[in-house]
Design an enzyme around this catalytic site. Structure first.
Site, mmCIF file in Angstrom:
data_model
loop_
_atom_site.group_PDB
_atom_site.id
_atom_site.type_symbol
_atom_site.label_atom_id
_atom_site.label_comp_id
_atom_site.label_asym_id
_atom_site.label_seq_id
_atom_site.Cartn_x
_atom_site.Cartn_y
_atom_site.Cartn_z
ATOM 1 N N HIS A 39 -13.972 26.244 68.742
ATOM 2 C CA HIS A 39 -14.364 26.238 67.337
ATOM 3 C C HIS A 39 -15.713 25.550 67.215
ATOM 4 O O HIS A 39 -15.943 24.466 67.767
ATOM 5 C CB HIS A 39 -13.317 25.507 66.496
ATOM 6 C CG HIS A 39 -13.809 25.147 65.132
ATOM 7 N ND1 HIS A 39 -14.400 26.069 64.296
ATOM 8 C CD2 HIS A 39 -13.835 23.959 64.465
ATOM 9 C CE1 HIS A 39 -14.748 25.475 63.169
ATOM 10 N NE2 HIS A 39 -14.430 24.199 63.250
ATOM 11 N N ASN A 61 -20.840 25.232 60.877
ATOM 12 C CA ASN A 61 -19.383 25.332 60.968
ATOM 13 C C ASN A 61 -18.911 26.389 59.969
ATOM 14 O O ASN A 61 -18.954 26.177 58.761
ATOM 15 C CB ASN A 61 -18.766 23.965 60.652
ATOM 16 C CG ASN A 61 -17.246 23.956 60.754
ATOM 17 O OD1 ASN A 61 -16.599 24.999 60.695
ATOM 18 N ND2 ASN A 61 -16.674 22.780 60.884
ATOM 19 N N CYS A 71 -9.734 26.020 60.571
ATOM 20 C CA CYS A 71 -10.671 26.268 61.679
ATOM 21 C C CYS A 71 -10.026 26.909 62.902
ATOM 22 O O CYS A 71 -10.724 27.479 63.737
ATOM 23 C CB CYS A 71 -11.344 24.963 62.074
ATOM 24 S SG CYS A 71 -12.182 24.154 60.699
#
Length: 315
Positions: A241, A271, A113
């Site tokens: 993120h 995500n 990530c």
């Protein structure tokens, strides 16, 4: 050495949209359960005929077009991804081939990530060292392909997409547009976010990640600003993120960026791992929500329990 700057951005998402109601028909969940816990309403999901390098190439092509340059002008391609199922050719080489590049260096970075902010720092270092003059930096992931669609705690999180940036050397005497990176990891907690097995599957210890992100990361993000010579109050935007709205909002608040636009693309995109920061930033710029030259904090965190952040000047 002369610094570098981001001159253009681009993003791409697959056409198929998966809503919370769609998920409720697949697993024991509901729109209310998902939005109250993670803030996500929709996510884009790639089909089996849409590989990671295709997503990445679409985003890269848009960034090149926005920069007004061609594939031959790029001498280094960096692709941040953790969902490259095939080992070789790597994603960067596949993207270079799709875009018709001639002889660029081509490397992948797997920092999950926080991959894009690691790759952006690597691009900046390469330019400063004189080993590259123009770099195409891409974050691309196909998280839906590695999701466990029977696990309602993780499958509701993920989406697919790609975001890209063109980085080039600053002119002599020009202020650097990419600030110093602050990066690191917590190796002993690396098990908290995993992509393992055959076939690979995404799993995480949600509460551990939440506690780490909301308590340990805000002071690190403030140090990123300090290294760049800006205060949190001076930031025009904060692009974290896009993991979970319940992480993004408290972390942004604790950073103290009271005047900043806070990226919340997770609501519409889920995500998307390494794609999340460049995709969210590209959308903010496309909508005109950040002025050119304004300071923006980029801060990635997650898998490996790694993190990396820098302040950039908006292209």
């Amino acid at each position: 050495m002369a610094g570098s700057r981001v001159v253009a951005l681009g993003h791409y998402q697959p056409a198929k949209v998966l809503t919370n109601d769609d998920l409720a028909a697949m697993v024991d969940t509901s729109d209310e359960w998902i939005t109250s816990r993670v803030g996500i309403r929709t996510r884009h999901v790639a089909g089996p005929d849409e590989p990671v390098d295709e997503l990445a190439a679409h985003a890269g092509a848009k960034a090149l077009a926005a920069a007004g340059i061609g594939p031959a002008d790029i001498d280094l391609v960096l692709v941040a991804t953790s969902t490259a199922i095939n080992r070789s050719p790597n994603m960067a080489a596949r993207v270079a081939a799709r875009l018709g590049m001639t002889s660029p260096a081509a490397m992948d970075l797997n920092v999950v990530c926080s991959g894009f902010t690691h790759a952006l720092a690597t691009a900046d270092h390469a330019v400063r060292a004189g080993s590259a003059s123009r770099v195409l930096v891409i974050g691309a992931d196909k998280m839906a392909e590695i999701a466990d669609w029977t696990d309602r705690t993780t499958c509701v999180l993920v989406g697919d997409g790609a975001g890209a940036a063109v980085v080039e050397a600053c002119a002599e005497g020009e202020e650097a547009g990419i600030g110093p990176v602050l990066w690191g990891s917590v190796p002993e907690m690396g098990h908290a976010v995993r992509i393992e097995g055959t076939p690979p599957r995404f799993a995480q210890e949600g509460q551990s990640v939440y506690r780490w992100a909301t308590t340990q990361l805000p002071p690190i993000a403030r140090k990123v600003c300090e290294r760049a010579g800006v205060t949190p109050e001076e930031l025009a935007a904060v692009v974290l993120h896009q993991a979970n709205l319940r992480i993004i909002e408290p972390v942004a608040q604790k950073i103290g960026a009271v005047n900043a636009v806070i990226a919340r693309d997770v609501v519409d995109s889920g995500n998307t791992s390494a794609a999340s920061i460049p995709m969210a930033l590209s959308k903010l710029v496309e909508r005109g929500e950040i002025e050119s030259g304004a300071p923006v904090l980029l801060f990635g965190f997650g898998g490996n329990l790694s993190y990396a952040g820098q302040v950039i000047r908006c292209p």
